[in-house]
Design an enzyme around this catalytic site. Structure first.
Site, PDB file in Angstrom:
ATOM      1  N   PHE A 126       9.068  -2.379   6.163  1.00 25.68           N
ATOM      2  CA  PHE A 126       7.792  -2.298   6.867  1.00 25.68           C
ATOM      3  C   PHE A 126       8.075  -2.018   8.354  1.00 25.68           C
ATOM      4  CE2 PHE A 126       3.907  -3.942   8.817  1.00 25.68           C
ATOM      5  CZ  PHE A 126       2.963  -3.315   8.026  1.00 25.68           C
ATOM      6  N   ASP A 197      12.744 -10.013   4.164  1.00 19.90           N
ATOM      7  CA  ASP A 197      11.309 -10.128   4.416  1.00 19.90           C
ATOM      8  C   ASP A 197      10.623 -10.279   3.047  1.00 19.90           C
ATOM      9  OD1 ASP A 197       8.570  -9.558   4.729  1.00 19.90           O
ATOM     10  OD2 ASP A 197       8.914  -8.230   6.442  1.00 19.90           O
ATOM     11  N   TYR A 222      -0.837 -14.517   4.684  1.00 17.04           N
ATOM     12  CA  TYR A 222      -2.183 -14.013   4.353  1.00 17.04           C
ATOM     13  C   TYR A 222      -2.248 -13.111   3.127  1.00 17.04           C
ATOM     14  CZ  TYR A 222      -0.324 -10.327   7.464  1.00 17.04           C
ATOM     15  OH  TYR A 222       0.460  -9.381   8.054  1.00 17.04           O
ATOM     16  N   LYS A 223      -1.097 -12.822   2.510  1.00 17.05           N
ATOM     17  CA  LYS A 223      -1.139 -11.960   1.317  1.00 17.05           C
ATOM     18  C   LYS A 223      -1.250 -12.847   0.073  1.00 17.05           C
ATOM     19  CE  LYS A 223       1.744  -8.451   3.582  1.00 17.05           C
ATOM     20  NZ  LYS A 223       0.818  -7.392   3.919  1.00 17.05           N
ATOM     21  N   ARG A 369      -2.723   2.060  -3.381  1.00 19.42           N
ATOM     22  CA  ARG A 369      -2.031   0.824  -3.765  1.00 19.42           C
ATOM     23  C   ARG A 369      -2.972  -0.103  -4.516  1.00 19.42           C
ATOM     24  NH1 ARG A 369       0.973  -2.415   0.955  1.00 19.42           N
ATOM     25  NH2 ARG A 369      -1.186  -2.804   1.568  1.00 19.42           N
TER      26      ARG A 369
HETATM   27  C1  LIG Z   1       6.769  -6.355   4.679  1.00 16.85           C
HETATM   28  C2  LIG Z   1       5.864  -6.708   5.830  1.00 16.85           C
HETATM   29  N1  LIG Z   1       6.371  -7.292   6.923  1.00 16.85           N
HETATM   30  C3  LIG Z   1       5.574  -7.623   7.971  1.00 16.85           C
HETATM   31  C4  LIG Z   1       4.221  -7.362   7.937  1.00 16.85           C
HETATM   32  C5  LIG Z   1       3.284  -7.662   9.084  1.00 16.85           C
HETATM   33  O1  LIG Z   1       3.696  -8.638   9.942  1.00 16.85           O
HETATM   34  P1  LIG Z   1       2.633  -9.426  10.839  1.00 16.85           P
HETATM   35  O2  LIG Z   1       2.045 -10.483   9.985  1.00 16.85           O
HETATM   36  O3  LIG Z   1       3.414  -9.926  11.972  1.00 16.85           O
HETATM   37  O4  LIG Z   1       1.556  -8.474  11.238  1.00 16.85           O
HETATM   38  C6  LIG Z   1       3.664  -6.756   6.809  1.00 16.85           C
HETATM   39  C7  LIG Z   1       2.216  -6.468   6.785  1.00 16.85           C
HETATM   40  O5  LIG Z   1       1.649  -5.939   5.901  1.00 16.85           O
HETATM   41  C8  LIG Z   1       4.502  -6.411   5.748  1.00 16.85           C
HETATM   42  O6  LIG Z   1       4.006  -5.822   4.672  1.00 16.85           O
END
Ligand SMILES: Cc1ncc(COP(=O)(O)O)c(C=O)c1O
Length: 410
Positions: A126, A197, A222-223, A369
């Site tokens: 990401f 991640d 939040y996911k 998606r």
């Molecule tokens: C793999 C991944 N890392 C990081 C993030 C986003 O990070 P943050 O919560 O700091 O905006 C996302 C957001 O969709 C993501 O999919």
């Protein structure tokens, strides 16, 4: 064998997780396949946040930091996430955003591998992770460099220059799953650390950080953890690094004695040094409502259902319509909890589908998606989603001008 609505209803009847859907507020007539972007609202969240506002903040005011243990919330929630990601409760903390936690973990990893100059990542990562690495490198006066390779070139690109392998386990566009265990071992064989991640993993299927020997990990709330928009994120630091890991953001909450108000920074022992500032109690309260929905869930069932939902979606799209190209791996074992398709008109197709009550999302340049949060997506939802997608494609509804206007958030 033809799949019918009846088949899907039978799958729902046999689903051991079917009842967990009752824990969420899901709008009537909507099929929600975007829990990989923003999880649905846990039914308990509103009341819990209201209680914290009215009784704790409203009545007990600042005493709540002690009386209601607000100060202990980041560690308490970390403990609840630990079970989902194969960690010890003392190895996980909830704090800040994923982006910030990437910065902290990456810095700590680099300090643990002095003399090595490369952060290795892939182009399926990401962008925020890559940006944070680039920003960190700038702060370090360009003493390090970020090497970005194709996902299937990661293993061959590991060498003695690599300080840390930084990967997202599930590709946010295609859903492709990296082999965490194998890649972590390869990184270690070359003397590098492994940093994962888990934004698209935690809460979608069980992760085994300690079983894989991972060094650092981050993920968002939040996911699939259903913590609400902008929910705080988590960070994992393997026990063996907690004494020596140096995180660069010297906030008072990471100080050994925050209320001694010393003029000099001294990190707390353990993972608590990865805290920075005052914990956002209202957001953490909503996140805890999401985490508690996992308490009685058998994690193997989560994986099984996540794979089955994706398999059904793929099979139904194949059976019912043409014109979309599968962008995700076909075997469930190689996917996270999402299925993606490519189409040059991906954006307006998704908008037309949303207008019909099926919510997925779009990722540039051409990816549709569909995320399957196993706690609340049903097999009948999959049937209904594909039926609406079929209608959108058959009538070319996506040709309408209103579906072509790009919103700020896609
Ligand atoms: C793999 C991944 N890392 C990081 C993030 C986003 O990070 P943050 O919560 O700091 O905006 C996302 C957001 O969709 C993501 O999919």
């Amino acid at each position: 064998m033809t799949i019918t609505l009846h088949t899907c209803r039978e799958m729902d009847a046999a689903d051991p997780l079917a009842r967990s859907r009752d824990g969420f507020v899901l709008p009537e007539g909507i099929v929600y396949l975007d829990g990989n972007s923003l999880g649905a609202l846990p039914r308990q969240a509103e009341e819990r946040v209201r209680t914290v506002i009215t009784r704790q903040w409203g009545q007990d005011l600042i005493k709540s930091w002690n009386v209601h243990d607000w100060i202990g919330v980041p560690a308490r929630l970390g403990g609840k996430i630990a079970r989902l990601i194969g960690a010890e409760p003392s190895e996980v903390l909830v704090a800040d955003s994923t982006s910030l936690n990437v910065f902290k973990a990456l810095h700590a990893a680099l300090c643990l591998r002095p003399g090595r100059r490369v952060i290795l990542s892939d182009d399926g990562n990401f962008p925020t992770d890559l940006y944070m690495a680039q920003g960190l490198i700038e702060q370090l006066s360009d003493s390090h460099r970020l090497e970005i390779v194709a996902p299937d070139e990661v293993a061959a690109s590991l060498n003695e220059d690599v300080a840390v392998l930084m990967l997202t386990e599930v590709d946010y566009r295609t859903g492709r799953l990296h082999d965490m265990k194998a890649l972590t071992k390869l990184a270690h064989d070359k003397g590098a650390l492994a940093f994962w991640d888990l934004c698209h993993s935690a809460g979608a299927f069980p992760v085994d950080l300690n079983g894989c020997g991972a060094d650092f990990a981050v993920g968002c709330g939040y996911k699939y953890l259903n913590g609400g928009p902008g929910a705080p994120a988590f960070i994992y630091v393997a026990e063996r690094w907690q004494g020596s890991a140096e995180q660069p953001l010297f906030g008072w909450m990471g100080h050994d004695a925050p209320f001694a108000f010393d003029l000099d920074y001294r990190p707390r022992p353990g993972i608590a040094r990865f805290l920075v500032g005052t914990p956002p109690i209202l957001s953490l309260t909503a996140l805890e409502a999401g985490l508690d929905l996992f308490a009685s869930v058998e994690l193997g069932a989560l994986r099984q259902k996540s794979g089955a939902l994706g398999d059904l979606f793929i099979a139904l799209v194949e059976q019912e319509l043409a014109g979309l190209t599968l962008a995700s791996p076909r075997p469930a074992a190689e996917r996270g909890s999402q299925v993606s398709y490519r189409h040059p008109e991906g954006y307006p197709i998704m908008q037309a589908l949303i207008a019909r009550g099926v919510i997925g999302d779009f990722r540039a340049p051409d990816i549709l998606r569909f995320g399957f949060a196993p706690l609340y997506v049903s097999f009948t939802d999959i049937w209904n989603a594909v039926a609406q997608l079929k209608a959108v494609m058959a009538a070319q509804e996506w040709q309408k001008p209103e579906f072509r206007r790009r919103a700020a958030v896609t």
